[in-house]
Design a protein around this motif. Structure first.
Motif: not given
Length: 236
Positions: A215, A219-220
């Motif tokens: 993540r 994703i971030e």
């Protein structure tokens, strides 16, 4: 991206940190991409970073982005800063406290750096704002140390360093240095030198801990480029 990073080479920054240890209380943060993203989107209070006396870049990705603005941003990872401090003869005589690692990790650190005066401060599982958190802040604020290595993960360590000032700590310096002690004692492995030179430490961590790091990095992490364009291109 709104952060006033420290300049100068590594010896100069290390000297500055050692000087802070002998003066009025202050704390050092070492922002990386994840930190900056969470600061920019409001997940970390801005006053925590505004209150830091020294901001040292811990990310080669940020340094590359700074270069697009014509800025030479020196990179000094918190793990390197910690290792250099503990190996420095100039730090001998300082009381260096360790907050975060367990007792076994602390004992390993003592064995590796016998010339330094090290103290262990127990760090229970902490949630900011709880009675346990308040008690831990008060205990650390009253303890005997010149340097406090805060290694309880981001952003707890930054919040903790900031809270020490509010609790009345008058002297010494807190270094927010994450997993530095784990790297020094072999509990975690840093990226090989080639990954560091290619600015791919994030990839090594992703491959080493995919479930934990997916993540953050996949994703971030890419949001940093949007923040850069917003703040450093259109924002100017």
């Amino acid at each position: 991206m709104t952060l006033d990073f420290a300049g100068g080479d590594r010896p100069a920054m290390l000297d500055r940190v050692i000087g802070m240890a002998r003066g009025a209380y202050g704390y050092v943060v070492t922002p990386n991409v994840d930190h900056v993203i969470k600061l920019m989107d409001g997940r970390v209070p801005r006053d925590v970073y505004d209150g830091a006396d020294l901001k040292i870049c811990d990310s080669r990705v940020l340094a590359h982005l700074a270069r697009l603005r014509g800025v030479a941003l020196p990179v000094y990872p918190g793990s390197d800063l910690t290792a250099d401090l503990l190996a420095s003869p100039a730090a001998e005589g300082l009381v260096i406290a360790v907050f975060g690692p367990d007792r076994a990790a602390f004992d390993d650190l003592v064995a590796r750096y016998p010339r330094q005066t090290l103290r262990w401060i127990e760090a229970p599982m902490l949630t900011p704002g709880t009675p346990g958190w308040t008690a831990a802040v008060r205990s650390a604020a009253a303890a005997d140390w010149d340097v406090l290595l805060a290694c309880v993960s981001f952003p707890k360590q930054e919040l903790f360093a900031h809270a020490l000032r509010a609790a009345g700590r008058r002297s010494g310096v807190t270094l927010c240095v994450g997993a530095s002690v784990d790297f020094l004692t072999g509990r975690q492995q840093r990226a090989p030198r080639i990954f560091q030179q290619l600015s791919l430490e994030w990839l090594h961590r992703l491959l080493s801990q995919p479930r934990r790091m997916f993540r953050r990095y996949v994703i971030e992490g890419p949001a940093i480029f949007g923040w850069f364009v917003r703040c450093e291109v259109f924002g100017r």
